[in-house]
Design an enzyme around this catalytic site. Structure first.
Site, PDB file in Angstrom:
ATOM      1  N   GLY A 200       0.801  -1.222   0.000  1.00  0.00           N
ATOM      2  CA  GLY A 200       0.000   0.000   0.000  1.00  0.00           C
ATOM      3  C   GLY A 200       0.828   1.263   0.000  1.00  0.00           C
ATOM      4  O   GLY A 200       0.331   2.338   0.329  1.00  0.00           O
ATOM      5  N   ASP A 308      -6.189   8.662   2.247  1.00  0.00           N
ATOM      6  CA  ASP A 308      -5.438   9.722   1.567  1.00  0.00           C
ATOM      7  C   ASP A 308      -6.246  10.407   0.469  1.00  0.00           C
ATOM      8  O   ASP A 308      -5.770  10.597  -0.657  1.00  0.00           O
ATOM      9  CB  ASP A 308      -4.107   9.170   1.012  1.00  0.00           C
ATOM     10  CG  ASP A 308      -3.165   8.763   2.141  1.00  0.00           C
ATOM     11  OD1 ASP A 308      -3.609   8.805   3.304  1.00  0.00           O
ATOM     12  OD2 ASP A 308      -2.016   8.423   1.867  1.00  0.00           O
ATOM     13  N   TYR A 363      -8.124   7.061   9.361  1.00  0.00           N
ATOM     14  CA  TYR A 363      -7.590   5.746   9.720  1.00  0.00           C
ATOM     15  C   TYR A 363      -6.549   5.796  10.833  1.00  0.00           C
ATOM     16  O   TYR A 363      -6.097   4.767  11.298  1.00  0.00           O
ATOM     17  CB  TYR A 363      -6.966   5.074   8.483  1.00  0.00           C
ATOM     18  CG  TYR A 363      -5.954   5.940   7.749  1.00  0.00           C
ATOM     19  CD1 TYR A 363      -4.658   6.106   8.224  1.00  0.00           C
ATOM     20  CD2 TYR A 363      -6.309   6.613   6.591  1.00  0.00           C
ATOM     21  CE1 TYR A 363      -3.749   6.912   7.564  1.00  0.00           C
ATOM     22  CE2 TYR A 363      -5.400   7.419   5.918  1.00  0.00           C
ATOM     23  CZ  TYR A 363      -4.118   7.567   6.416  1.00  0.00           C
ATOM     24  OH  TYR A 363      -3.228   8.365   5.767  1.00  0.00           O
ATOM     25  N   ASP A 423       8.314   5.123   2.512  1.00  0.00           N
ATOM     26  CA  ASP A 423       7.957   6.053   1.436  1.00  0.00           C
ATOM     27  C   ASP A 423       7.788   7.478   1.925  1.00  0.00           C
ATOM     28  O   ASP A 423       7.331   8.347   1.194  1.00  0.00           O
ATOM     29  CB  ASP A 423       6.673   5.568   0.728  1.00  0.00           C
ATOM     30  CG  ASP A 423       5.454   5.578   1.645  1.00  0.00           C
ATOM     31  OD1 ASP A 423       5.584   5.922   2.848  1.00  0.00           O
ATOM     32  OD2 ASP A 423       4.350   5.231   1.170  1.00  0.00           O
TER      33      ASP A 423
HETATM   34  C1  GDL Z   1      -0.321   6.594   4.628  1.00  0.00           C
HETATM   35  C2  GDL Z   1      -0.891   5.822   3.506  1.00  0.00           C
HETATM   36  C3  GDL Z   1       0.051   4.758   2.991  1.00  0.00           C
HETATM   37  C4  GDL Z   1       1.508   5.202   3.070  1.00  0.00           C
HETATM   38  C5  GDL Z   1       1.808   5.494   4.513  1.00  0.00           C
HETATM   39  C6  GDL Z   1       3.235   5.921   4.816  1.00  0.00           C
HETATM   40  C7  GDL Z   1      -2.385   4.546   5.024  1.00  0.00           C
HETATM   41  C8  GDL Z   1      -3.747   4.013   5.269  1.00  0.00           C
HETATM   42  N1  GDL Z   1      -2.197   5.239   3.878  1.00  0.00           N
HETATM   43  O1  GDL Z   1      -0.995   7.371   5.216  1.00  0.00           O
HETATM   44  O2  GDL Z   1      -0.305   4.483   1.668  1.00  0.00           O
HETATM   45  O3  GDL Z   1       2.373   4.225   2.583  1.00  0.00           O
HETATM   46  O4  GDL Z   1       0.984   6.532   4.947  1.00  0.00           O
HETATM   47  O5  GDL Z   1       3.623   7.025   4.075  1.00  0.00           O
HETATM   48  O6  GDL Z   1      -1.504   4.359   5.813  1.00  0.00           O
END
Ligand code: GDL
Length: 658
Positions: A200, A308, A363, A423
């Protein structure tokens, strides 16, 4: 009909696994070195995930000659093949697979039985092997008993279902030590229903080969869920309405099959929130068509991810007409309407589907809000709701927090764990390879499962995923550092020197930052401890002792790139860690040069000392130029290596702190 134990007839072989046929997956560790092999008397093998109950069952079994493997219809092909390959690895010359009712015990030969608990032959075999016949085994659970006997010995596997049988086979794989099979009695089952990973993250999605390899790995660690949700796959998010082109669809079909072959639920997620018009029936149709295409490929698990996205504006005027002014509560209503329709019209009407999953827009907290209230009150109770903890990347997750989340969402939550994802800005130049930790034992009482969001570097993520799989199977028996070492063993194929090299490297990539930059796992704790000891000895005037104590660890670090290159069989792992190995070679050479310089000073040779300090400075400069692979991770930059510990020591070393 029950198994004939001691019957002595010759089995009719319905399926023969020839000697030497490799049935292992690419993610399997290479066969452990036979050496002297075996476990010490009374020693229990290490099994990961940690079984709920495991006791020794006498002396180890010898596996040789021709072995009958009697199976029921519930034994999947992968489970049968795995048991066969394990027996061959343990020394069987040949494995004859027969129907369980056709098993005829041959004197002196091992008999192996696999099937579902409750089948009389399976239960008899479990008893004959000194094991338990558990009364109410949870889904995916199993009982496994192995016992040596002068007339041949028995291995009995009884699963609650086909998954349980497969997991028993994964446990059996870990009972082999050299040419022997440990004698044990195990009753085991997962404490959390959903375990695995969610792809994700932002940045370059995993490749097809990486995904195939991951799915095989999940089977090895008894993880049952993989969610396909790569943010930067356009067909998942930005262009979600468009069907996958034929070549990509074919690959998805292969992934579904690979998942099935490793008892993993391939879960297809769609993230339409960036542009969906909730009130437009055309958009609903586009969504359902895409889910249907995946169902047709064999997928049976589905998720709608609405993380997001903004809920401060609608994507179309029709939504304002239908739901009023944009607001979190209105967004909650629009989302819940969509989800309930997908659940009713798609999930419910299709054979074999698992409960739908949902990633809400809120979330990362447990605050009571209008958005959550609507979802709690109206979302079909079967839908799994994901939650990342009390922040996007929380420093820990406690049972109390999860209980609050369960309260606010009106159901046990499903953890989307943003570890070891790399990321976001604070992870620039880092691999997150510390032990999976700071998740409180007892979480299984409040959550339905945990999925880890991994790094762009798929195989480097196996360290954390290995821990997450263990924790979600048995959070109560979980020990982070024990499993961390087991993960290194898994990667090294149980080669002790490679494992040590890996752990020394992982230590330098131990730091885990929150989304806001606080370190919830410290940088290089082992190296830090050793350098602190060095400083203390040096300050006390024990210069030679300080150098002698630190040098072997510096040499271990310097030798690590070569040992890891030779000792880890996983090619994706090498690709993942390439720049980090380059950096480690330079930093460790700088450490050795520094120790040489200090040694020269102790020996009274100031010129030699200065030369080696100058060498170290050059090496450090070169290390400062090693960068992450362009395009691979979202934040790109200089590779970090025990920063704040190693660099601090090296810069201070020539004069050593005043
Ligand atoms: C987030 C993003 C996810 C991302 C992470 C870290 C969720 C539900 N969504 O908010 O895609 O990789 O932060 O940057 O976590």
């Amino acid at each position: 009909m029950s198994v004939v134990i001691g019957g002595g007839g010759v089995a009719s072989s319905s399926d023969v696994l020839p000697t030497g046929t490799s049935m292992s997956t690419s993610a399997d560790p290479p066969a452990p070195a036979p050496a002297s092999g075996g476990l010490a008397e009374g020693e229990l093998p290490r099994v990961v995930p940690t079984p709920q109950h495991m006791v020794g069952n006498g002396p180890a079994l010898t596996v040789r000659g021709r072995i009958q493997l009697g199976v029921t219809a519930e034994v999947s092909d992968p489970a049968r093949e795995l048991v066969g390959s394990v027996l061959e690895e343990a020394g069987a010359g040949r494995v004859d697979v027969v129907d369980i009712d056709d098993v005829r015990r041959r004197p002196g030969q091992l008999t192996v039985i696999a099937g579902t608990v409750g089948h009389p032959a399976v239960d008899d075999a479990l008893r004959a092997a000194g094991g338990e016949v558990p009364a109410d085994l949870p889904a995916e659970g199993y009982a496994l008993a192995s016992k040596a006997a002068r007339d041949g010995g028995v291995v009995a596997i009884g699963g609650a279902d086909p998954d349980g049988i497969y997991y028993a086979a994964q446990t059996l794989r870990q009972l082999v030590a050299g040419r022997a099979l440990a004698a044990v009695s195990i009753t085991d089952f997962p404490l959390m229903q959903l375990r695995g990973s969610i792809e994700g993250f932002y940045g370059q999605p995993w490749s097809h080969e990486e995904r195939l390899d991951q799915l095989a790995f999940y089977g090895d660690v008894k993880a049952n869920t993989y969610v396909y949700a790569p943010k930067d796959d356009p067909y998942h998010r930005d262009q979600w309405r468009e069907p996958y082109p034929a070549d990509l669809e074919a690959q998805l079909g292969e992934l579904v099959q690979q998942a099935i072959d490793h008892h993993v639920r391939f879960t297809f997620a769609m993230s339409p929130g960036v542009s969906i018009c909730y009130s437009d029936p055309g958009d609903l149709d586009a969504l359902l068509d895409k889910l249907q295409a995946m169902y047709d490929l064999g997928a049976r698990s589905f998720s709608i991810a609405l993380d997001d996205i903004t809920y401060d504006e609608w994507n179309c005027p029709g939504d304002e007409d239908a739901y009023g002014e944009p607001s979190p509560g209105a967004a909650g209503q629009a989302q819940v309407d969509l989800l309930n329709v997908v659940k009713r019209d798609f999930i419910d009407g299709r054979e074999g589907t698992h409960p739908m999953q949902f990633v809400p827009t809120e979330y990362d907290n447990v605050a009571e809000t209008p958005y959550k209230r609507i979802i709690r009150e109206q979302l079909d109770e079967s839908v799994e709701v994901m939650w990342t903890g009390t922040d996007v990347v929380p420093p820990s997750i406690s049972v109390d927090e999860a209980a609050e989340a369960a309260e606010v969402w009106g159901r046990p939550v499903f953890i989307w764990d943003n570890y070891p994802v790399n990321d976001y800005w604070w992870t620039t130049g880092r691999l997150l390879m510390g032990p999976y930790s700071k998740r409180e034992a007892g979480l299984h009482t409040q959550v339905s499962g945990i999925l880890l969001n991994p790094m762009n570097q798929a195989s480097a993520s196996k360290v954390a995923l290995f821990g997450g799989a263990d924790f979600s199977w048995n959070d109560v028996g979980y020990e982070p550092y024990r499993t961390w070492e087991a993960a290194a063993d898994y990667l090294s194929g149980d080669d002790t020197r490679t494992t040590q090299a890996l752990l020394a490297f992982f230590d330098l990539q131990h730091l885990a930052p929150t989304f806001w930059g606080d370190a919830w796992l410290p940088v290089a704790p082992e190296l830090d401890r050793r350098l602190e000891r060095f400083d203390a000895s040096w300050a006390a005037g024990e210069h030679q002792a300080a150098l002698d104590e630190l040098r072997p660890y510096a040499e271990l670090l310097a030798g690590a790139p070569e040992l890891i290159a030779a000792g880890v069989a996983d090619p994706i792992f090498h690709e993942d860690i390439g720049p980090w190995m380059e950096s480690l070679a330079l930093w460790s050479a700088a450490l050795l040069a520094t120790l040489d310089g200090l040694q020269a000073r102790v020996d009274g040779d100031e010129d030699a000392a200065n030369q080696r300090f100058a060498d170290a400075a050059e090496l450090i400069e070169a290390a400062g130029e090693v960068e992450t692979v362009p395009g691979k991770t979202r934040p790109e930059g200089v590779v970090k290596m025990g920063d704040g510990v190693l660099d601090v020591f090296l810069t201070a070393a020539p004069g050593l702190r005043p």
